[in-house]
Design an enzyme around this catalytic site. Structure first.
Site, PDB file in Angstrom:
ATOM      1  N   CYS A 110      31.713  43.665  63.172  1.00  0.00           N
ATOM      2  CA  CYS A 110      32.109  44.575  62.450  1.00  0.00           C
ATOM      3  C   CYS A 110      32.376  45.884  63.101  1.00  0.00           C
ATOM      4  O   CYS A 110      33.316  46.185  64.286  1.00  0.00           O
ATOM      5  CB  CYS A 110      31.466  44.953  61.262  1.00  0.00           C
ATOM      6  SG  CYS A 110      32.145  45.906  59.909  1.00  0.00           S
ATOM      7  N   HIS A 215      30.967  39.707  58.918  1.00  0.00           N
ATOM      8  CA  HIS A 215      29.522  39.388  59.450  1.00  0.00           C
ATOM      9  C   HIS A 215      29.033  38.290  59.488  1.00  0.00           C
ATOM     10  O   HIS A 215      28.518  37.621  58.423  1.00  0.00           O
ATOM     11  CB  HIS A 215      28.666  40.322  58.430  1.00  0.00           C
ATOM     12  CG  HIS A 215      28.713  41.862  58.584  1.00  0.00           C
ATOM     13  ND1 HIS A 215      27.899  42.632  59.129  1.00  0.00           N
ATOM     14  CD2 HIS A 215      29.678  42.772  57.979  1.00  0.00           C
ATOM     15  CE1 HIS A 215      28.149  43.853  59.251  1.00  0.00           C
ATOM     16  NE2 HIS A 215      29.292  44.144  58.728  1.00  0.00           N
ATOM     17  N   GLU A 217      26.380  36.922  60.637  1.00  0.00           N
ATOM     18  CA  GLU A 217      24.929  36.833  60.493  1.00  0.00           C
ATOM     19  C   GLU A 217      24.797  36.377  58.948  1.00  0.00           C
ATOM     20  O   GLU A 217      23.509  36.073  58.556  1.00  0.00           O
ATOM     21  CB  GLU A 217      24.042  37.741  61.099  1.00  0.00           C
ATOM     22  CG  GLU A 217      24.396  39.188  60.144  1.00  0.00           C
ATOM     23  CD  GLU A 217      25.747  39.983  60.209  1.00  0.00           C
ATOM     24  OE1 GLU A 217      26.714  39.337  61.093  1.00  0.00           O
ATOM     25  OE2 GLU A 217      25.686  41.130  59.771  1.00  0.00           O
TER      26      GLU A 217
END
Ligand code: MN
Length: 245
Positions: A110, A215, A217
């Site tokens: 990001c 993202h 994660e």
């Protein structure tokens, strides 16, 4: 002798200006650990100590966060540019610059992708909706544990291989109001959203320097492409640590 120790990967912290605490979303740590590496969270070291910080790690995660100043990419100030933390910007830009110079594996997420592009000489839109014709709202309030739009991956890219040679499109989350404008000279686009917004970049001349606008994660459990991305990043970091050990 073979070095089978897991690589140590540095994750740049964010900073809570109210409490003056360094903070890090645990999803970054969990995703790196799940992929087989040891994660350490990096506070903002003094400039003189950056090379020692980089000596401790085999790979670097440039994390999400608020905006950095428009003057860093020669754009006019914009009211939508918010949350600037000079201590973070000073540290992270220098760190990313040095890590690139070392050809260290880097995963930019990001803000981290945008920062990679700017550090390498590119620019971003201060507020995508103002300048990018027909752009979707990439920050429409959908939480990061839900997908918001599709990305189309370039099948010739390192990203495509790193994501496990998945089908060339898959859904991602999205929480950004800025986007790549002019690509840095050494980078290429490796994924876009359906509206044309750049969703991933990579530096073909480097061992593993990838930036993603989404993202991963938050998606490594549900989306195998994101799980593969972290595994292959850790693999690249492991090769890097063997080279320097
Ligand atoms: Mn997006």
């Amino acid at each position: 002798m073979a070095n089978n120790r897991p690589p140590v990967i540095g994750i740049v912290s964010d900073f809570d200006v109210e409490t003056e605490n360094y903070v890090c979303d645990k999803q970054y740590v969990r995703a790196i650990e799940n992929a087989g590496a040891v994660a350490i969270i990096l506070p903002y070291a003094e400039a003189d100590d950056l090379s020692e910080v980089l000596n401790l790690i085999s790979g670097l995660v440039l994390t999400g966060g608020k905006d950095f100043p428009t003057e860093l990419y020669d754009a006019a100030p914009h009211p939508a540019v918010q949350g600037i933390i000079p201590e973070r910007d000073n540290f992270e830009f220098e760190l990313a610059h040095s890590a690139l110079n070392r050809s260290m594996p880097i995963l930019g997420i990001c803000r981290g992708m945008q920062l990679l592009n700017v550090v390498a000489g590119g620019t971003i839109y201060p507020h995508t909706l103002d300048e990018f014709a027909n752009a979707l709202d990439h920050r429409d309030g959908t939480p990061l544990d839900q997908t918001a739009h599709e990305v189309q991956i370039e099948r010739s890219s390192l990203l495509w291989r790193a994501c496990g040679e998945q089908p060339s499109s898959f859904p991602v989350n999205s929480m950004h109001h800025q986007a790549i404008k002019q690509l840095a000279p050494e980078f290429v686009v490796s994924a876009r959203a359906d509206d044309g917004v750049v969703e991933a970049i990579e530096a073909p001349g480097r061992p593993f320097v990838i930036g993603v606008q989404w993202h991963p994660e938050w998606m490594y459990v549900s989306e195998s492409a994101c799980r593969h991305l972290f595994k292959n990043f850790v693999r690249a970091c492991s090769l890097n640590s063997r080279k320097v050990a």
